[in-house]
Every structure is written in structure tokens, then in C-alpha cells.
Motif scaffolding. Structure first.
Motif, PDB file in Angstrom:
ATOM      1  N   ALA A  53      -6.432   3.424  -1.971  1.00  0.00           N
ATOM      2  CA  ALA A  53      -5.604   3.400  -0.766  1.00  0.00           C
ATOM      3  C   ALA A  53      -5.398   1.968  -0.287  1.00  0.00           C
ATOM      4  O   ALA A  53      -4.295   1.589   0.126  1.00  0.00           O
ATOM      5  N   GLY A  54      -6.455   1.151  -0.333  1.00  0.00           N
ATOM      6  CA  GLY A  54      -6.327  -0.251   0.061  1.00  0.00           C
ATOM      7  C   GLY A  54      -5.363  -1.010  -0.835  1.00  0.00           C
ATOM      8  O   GLY A  54      -4.576  -1.833  -0.360  1.00  0.00           O
ATOM      9  N   LEU A  55      -5.418  -0.739  -2.144  1.00  0.00           N
ATOM     10  CA  LEU A  55      -4.485  -1.389  -3.061  1.00  0.00           C
ATOM     11  C   LEU A  55      -3.043  -0.967  -2.806  1.00  0.00           C
ATOM     12  O   LEU A  55      -2.131  -1.787  -2.884  1.00  0.00           O
ATOM     13  N   LEU A  56      -2.842   0.306  -2.500  1.00  0.00           N
ATOM     14  CA  LEU A  56      -1.485   0.767  -2.215  1.00  0.00           C
ATOM     15  C   LEU A  56      -0.930   0.124  -0.948  1.00  0.00           C
ATOM     16  O   LEU A  56       0.209  -0.347  -0.924  1.00  0.00           O
ATOM     17  N   VAL A  57      -1.742   0.113   0.116  1.00  0.00           N
ATOM     18  CA  VAL A  57      -1.285  -0.493   1.374  1.00  0.00           C
ATOM     19  C   VAL A  57      -1.076  -1.989   1.191  1.00  0.00           C
ATOM     20  O   VAL A  57      -0.056  -2.544   1.621  1.00  0.00           O
ATOM     21  N   VAL A  62       2.405  -6.850   0.321  1.00  0.00           N
ATOM     22  CA  VAL A  62       2.740  -8.004  -0.516  1.00  0.00           C
ATOM     23  C   VAL A  62       4.182  -7.901  -0.991  1.00  0.00           C
ATOM     24  O   VAL A  62       4.912  -8.902  -1.006  1.00  0.00           O
ATOM     25  N   TYR A  63       4.629  -6.699  -1.325  1.00  0.00           N
ATOM     26  CA  TYR A  63       6.020  -6.520  -1.741  1.00  0.00           C
ATOM     27  C   TYR A  63       6.972  -6.896  -0.614  1.00  0.00           C
ATOM     28  O   TYR A  63       7.969  -7.582  -0.839  1.00  0.00           O
ATOM     29  N   ARG A  64       6.667  -6.458   0.612  1.00  0.00           N
ATOM     30  CA  ARG A  64       7.517  -6.813   1.755  1.00  0.00           C
ATOM     31  C   ARG A  64       7.501  -8.318   2.004  1.00  0.00           C
ATOM     32  O   ARG A  64       8.526  -8.910   2.344  1.00  0.00           O
ATOM     33  N   LEU A  65       6.341  -8.946   1.842  1.00  0.00           N
ATOM     34  CA  LEU A  65       6.229 -10.387   2.041  1.00  0.00           C
ATOM     35  C   LEU A  65       7.046 -11.142   0.996  1.00  0.00           C
ATOM     36  O   LEU A  65       7.765 -12.104   1.328  1.00  0.00           O
ATOM     37  N   ILE A  66       6.993 -10.723  -0.240  1.00  0.00           N
ATOM     38  CA  ILE A  66       7.779 -11.366  -1.302  1.00  0.00           C
ATOM     39  C   ILE A  66       9.265 -11.174  -1.056  1.00  0.00           C
ATOM     40  O   ILE A  66      10.056 -12.109  -1.195  1.00  0.00           O
TER      41      ILE A  66
END
Length: 96
Positions: A53-57, A62-66
Motif C-alpha cells: 500500500a505504501g508503494l502504491l501511494v 511520484v508520478y504526479r510530481l514527475i
């Protein structure tokens, strides 16, 4: 009132598999051994599920930041209101 029998060509879509239904079926088949392991090892299973769950969140953030970095060409971190760190992409000068 009489109804004629159904035409074999008019079968409902549930009989015609889609890629989504195939992927869901394989995911459920892979989940069964994982669920059995979680039931037999509850502490390790809980830690594993929390990690996933932590990796998914974290991955979504990170995707939004990129994506924001590529749209805005910069982003800023505010460190406790006392300092800001700005990361920006420097444009290459084509005239050199």
C-alpha cells in the motif's frame, strides 16, 4: 405470449471474454496463494500489505510530481517555512 428461442448469436457479453475479465481472472488466481499465506502468517502478511500500500501511494505521488515537473518545468519544496528548495530544468541555449 409466446417468445421465440434465443438466437445463439445474441448471447450476453458475459460469455464473450474481454481482456479486462481475463486479467481479473489471473489476478484472482494469483491472489489465492497470497491470501492463504497471509492467513497462515498474519504478522508478515500485514507488513507485506502495508508495504505494498505504501508503494502504491508513494508511486502515485511520484508520478504526479514527475508529471508536474514536465508541465511546469520546476517544483519547490518548502522546508518548515524557513527554507525553500526549487528544482528547475535549465533550458539549453540553442545559440551557442
Amino acid at each position: 405470449m409466446f417468445r421465440p428461442p434465443l438466437d445463439p448469436g445474441d448471447r450476453p457479453l458475459i460469455d464473450q471474454p474481454t481482456w479486462r475479465s481475463i486479467i481479473v481472472s489471473y489476478a484472482l488466481m494469483a491472489a489465492i496463494p497470497l491470501l492463504l499465506w497471509i492467513v497462515s502468517q498474519p504478522l508478515a502478511g500485514t507488513v507485506t500489505l502495508a508495504g505494498i500500500a505504501g508503494l502504491l501511494v508513494g508511486g502515485r505521488r511520484v508520478y504526479r510530481l514527475i508529471r508536474c515537473f514536465y508541465d511546469c518545468q520546476r517544483f519547490t519544496f518548502n522546508l518548515g517555512g524557513k527554507a525553500q528548495i526549487t528544482v528547475a530544468q535549465i533550458h539549453a541555449d540553442e545559440s551557442n
